[in-house]
Design a protein around this motif. Structure first.
Motif, PDB file in Angstrom:
ATOM      1  N   HIS A   1     -11.623   4.056   4.556  1.00 35.49           N
ATOM      2  CA  HIS A   1     -11.412   4.656   3.236  1.00 35.49           C
ATOM      3  C   HIS A   1     -10.190   5.574   3.235  1.00 35.49           C
ATOM      4  O   HIS A   1      -9.467   5.641   2.239  1.00 35.49           O
ATOM      5  CB  HIS A   1     -12.654   5.419   2.791  1.00 35.49           C
ATOM      6  N   TYR A   2      -9.949   6.254   4.337  1.00 37.48           N
ATOM      7  CA  TYR A   2      -8.744   7.081   4.438  1.00 37.48           C
ATOM      8  C   TYR A   2      -7.494   6.202   4.346  1.00 37.48           C
ATOM      9  O   TYR A   2      -6.545   6.525   3.639  1.00 37.48           O
ATOM     10  CB  TYR A   2      -8.749   7.886   5.743  1.00 37.48           C
ATOM     11  N   HIS A   3      -7.499   5.080   5.045  1.00 32.90           N
ATOM     12  CA  HIS A   3      -6.366   4.147   4.990  1.00 32.90           C
ATOM     13  C   HIS A   3      -6.135   3.672   3.557  1.00 32.90           C
ATOM     14  O   HIS A   3      -4.998   3.639   3.079  1.00 32.90           O
ATOM     15  CB  HIS A   3      -6.617   2.949   5.912  1.00 32.90           C
ATOM     16  N   VAL A   4      -7.206   3.307   2.875  1.00 35.72           N
ATOM     17  CA  VAL A   4      -7.081   2.849   1.486  1.00 35.72           C
ATOM     18  C   VAL A   4      -6.492   3.953   0.611  1.00 35.72           C
ATOM     19  O   VAL A   4      -5.577   3.706  -0.181  1.00 35.72           O
ATOM     20  CB  VAL A   4      -8.444   2.370   0.937  1.00 35.72           C
ATOM     21  N   ALA A   5      -6.977   5.164   0.766  1.00 34.09           N
ATOM     22  CA  ALA A   5      -6.472   6.281  -0.036  1.00 34.09           C
ATOM     23  C   ALA A   5      -4.999   6.555   0.248  1.00 34.09           C
ATOM     24  O   ALA A   5      -4.218   6.831  -0.664  1.00 34.09           O
ATOM     25  CB  ALA A   5      -7.303   7.537   0.227  1.00 34.09           C
ATOM     26  N   GLU A   6      -4.617   6.482   1.498  1.00 33.83           N
ATOM     27  CA  GLU A   6      -3.225   6.754   1.881  1.00 33.83           C
ATOM     28  C   GLU A   6      -2.265   5.651   1.451  1.00 33.83           C
ATOM     29  O   GLU A   6      -1.066   5.881   1.350  1.00 33.83           O
ATOM     30  CB  GLU A   6      -3.125   6.946   3.398  1.00 33.83           C
ATOM     31  N   THR A   7      -2.764   4.458   1.226  1.00 35.39           N
ATOM     32  CA  THR A   7      -1.888   3.338   0.871  1.00 35.39           C
ATOM     33  C   THR A   7      -2.069   2.905  -0.572  1.00 35.39           C
ATOM     34  O   THR A   7      -1.674   1.807  -0.946  1.00 35.39           O
ATOM     35  CB  THR A   7      -2.125   2.140   1.812  1.00 35.39           C
ATOM     36  N   ASP A   8      -2.651   3.763  -1.386  1.00 37.00           N
ATOM     37  CA  ASP A   8      -2.855   3.462  -2.793  1.00 37.00           C
ATOM     38  C   ASP A   8      -1.796   4.172  -3.619  1.00 37.00           C
ATOM     39  O   ASP A   8      -1.567   5.353  -3.450  1.00 37.00           O
ATOM     40  CB  ASP A   8      -4.260   3.918  -3.223  1.00 37.00           C
ATOM     41  N   GLY A   9      -1.132   3.454  -4.459  1.00 35.38           N
ATOM     42  CA  GLY A   9      -0.141   4.077  -5.329  1.00 35.38           C
ATOM     43  C   GLY A   9       1.129   3.257  -5.419  1.00 35.38           C
ATOM     44  O   GLY A   9       1.351   2.330  -4.640  1.00 35.38           O
ATOM     45  N   PRO A  10       1.974   3.592  -6.363  1.00 32.46           N
ATOM     46  CA  PRO A  10       3.176   2.788  -6.618  1.00 32.46           C
ATOM     47  C   PRO A  10       4.257   2.888  -5.550  1.00 32.46           C
ATOM     48  O   PRO A  10       5.086   1.988  -5.425  1.00 32.46           O
ATOM     49  CB  PRO A  10       3.682   3.341  -7.948  1.00 32.46           C
ATOM     50  N   ASP A  11       4.269   3.951  -4.764  1.00 29.04           N
ATOM     51  CA  ASP A  11       5.317   4.128  -3.760  1.00 29.04           C
ATOM     52  C   ASP A  11       4.976   3.503  -2.412  1.00 29.04           C
ATOM     53  O   ASP A  11       5.779   3.555  -1.488  1.00 29.04           O
ATOM     54  CB  ASP A  11       5.611   5.616  -3.559  1.00 29.04           C
ATOM     55  N   ILE A  12       3.813   2.927  -2.293  1.00 29.29           N
ATOM     56  CA  ILE A  12       3.387   2.348  -1.025  1.00 29.29           C
ATOM     57  C   ILE A  12       3.907   0.922  -0.926  1.00 29.29           C
ATOM     58  O   ILE A  12       3.753   0.128  -1.846  1.00 29.29           O
ATOM     59  CB  ILE A  12       1.847   2.363  -0.908  1.00 29.29           C
ATOM     60  N   THR A  13       4.522   0.618   0.199  1.00 25.41           N
ATOM     61  CA  THR A  13       5.101  -0.712   0.358  1.00 25.41           C
ATOM     62  C   THR A  13       4.220  -1.662   1.147  1.00 25.41           C
ATOM     63  O   THR A  13       4.320  -2.862   0.980  1.00 25.41           O
ATOM     64  CB  THR A  13       6.477  -0.633   1.056  1.00 25.41           C
ATOM     65  N   LYS A  14       3.371  -1.134   2.024  1.00 29.59           N
ATOM     66  CA  LYS A  14       2.573  -2.040   2.821  1.00 29.59           C
ATOM     67  C   LYS A  14       1.247  -1.424   3.226  1.00 29.59           C
ATOM     68  O   LYS A  14       1.201  -0.358   3.815  1.00 29.59           O
ATOM     69  CB  LYS A  14       3.310  -2.465   4.083  1.00 29.59           C
ATOM     70  N   ARG A  15       0.197  -2.136   2.915  1.00 27.67           N
ATOM     71  CA  ARG A  15      -1.142  -1.789   3.377  1.00 27.67           C
ATOM     72  C   ARG A  15      -1.394  -2.623   4.623  1.00 27.67           C
ATOM     73  O   ARG A  15      -0.993  -3.783   4.699  1.00 27.67           O
ATOM     74  CB  ARG A  15      -2.155  -2.111   2.283  1.00 27.67           C
ATOM     75  N   LEU A  16      -2.045  -2.069   5.617  1.00 25.63           N
ATOM     76  CA  LEU A  16      -2.308  -2.786   6.866  1.00 25.63           C
ATOM     77  C   LEU A  16      -3.438  -3.796   6.735  1.00 25.63           C
ATOM     78  O   LEU A  16      -3.414  -4.840   7.378  1.00 25.63           O
ATOM     79  CB  LEU A  16      -2.680  -1.790   7.971  1.00 25.63           C
TER      80      LEU A  16
END
Length: 71
Positions: free
Chosen positions: A8-23
């Motif tokens: 859930h921390y990973h999802v929160a950190e990679t959520d938003g328009p400025d994020i280029t890549k989710r693992l």
């Protein structure tokens, strides 16, 4: 709870328009917590070399292998 919290921390950190890549990209059909944990345990039994790594490193090795994000 630890594994779910780390994800859930990973999802929160990679959520938003400025994020280029989710693992990790869990499929839209979803997977239950119990299913994911059973898959993780089976995966780890087949890869005992990761047993001494930090839990979060081992978890993300599994998640990235199982559900990588398509480019």
């Amino acid at each position: 709870g630890y594994l779910v919290g780390a994800y859930h921390y990973h999802v929160a950190e990679t959520d938003g328009p400025d994020i280029t890549k989710r693992l990790v990209c869990i499929p839209a059909t979803g997977v239950t917590r119990n299913e994911a944990i059973a898959m993780f345990v089976d995966w780890l039994k087949a890869r005992p070399q990761y047993m001494n790594e930090s839990p979060v490193d081992t978890e993300f090795r599994f998640l990235i292998e199982k559900w990588p994000c398509k480019k």
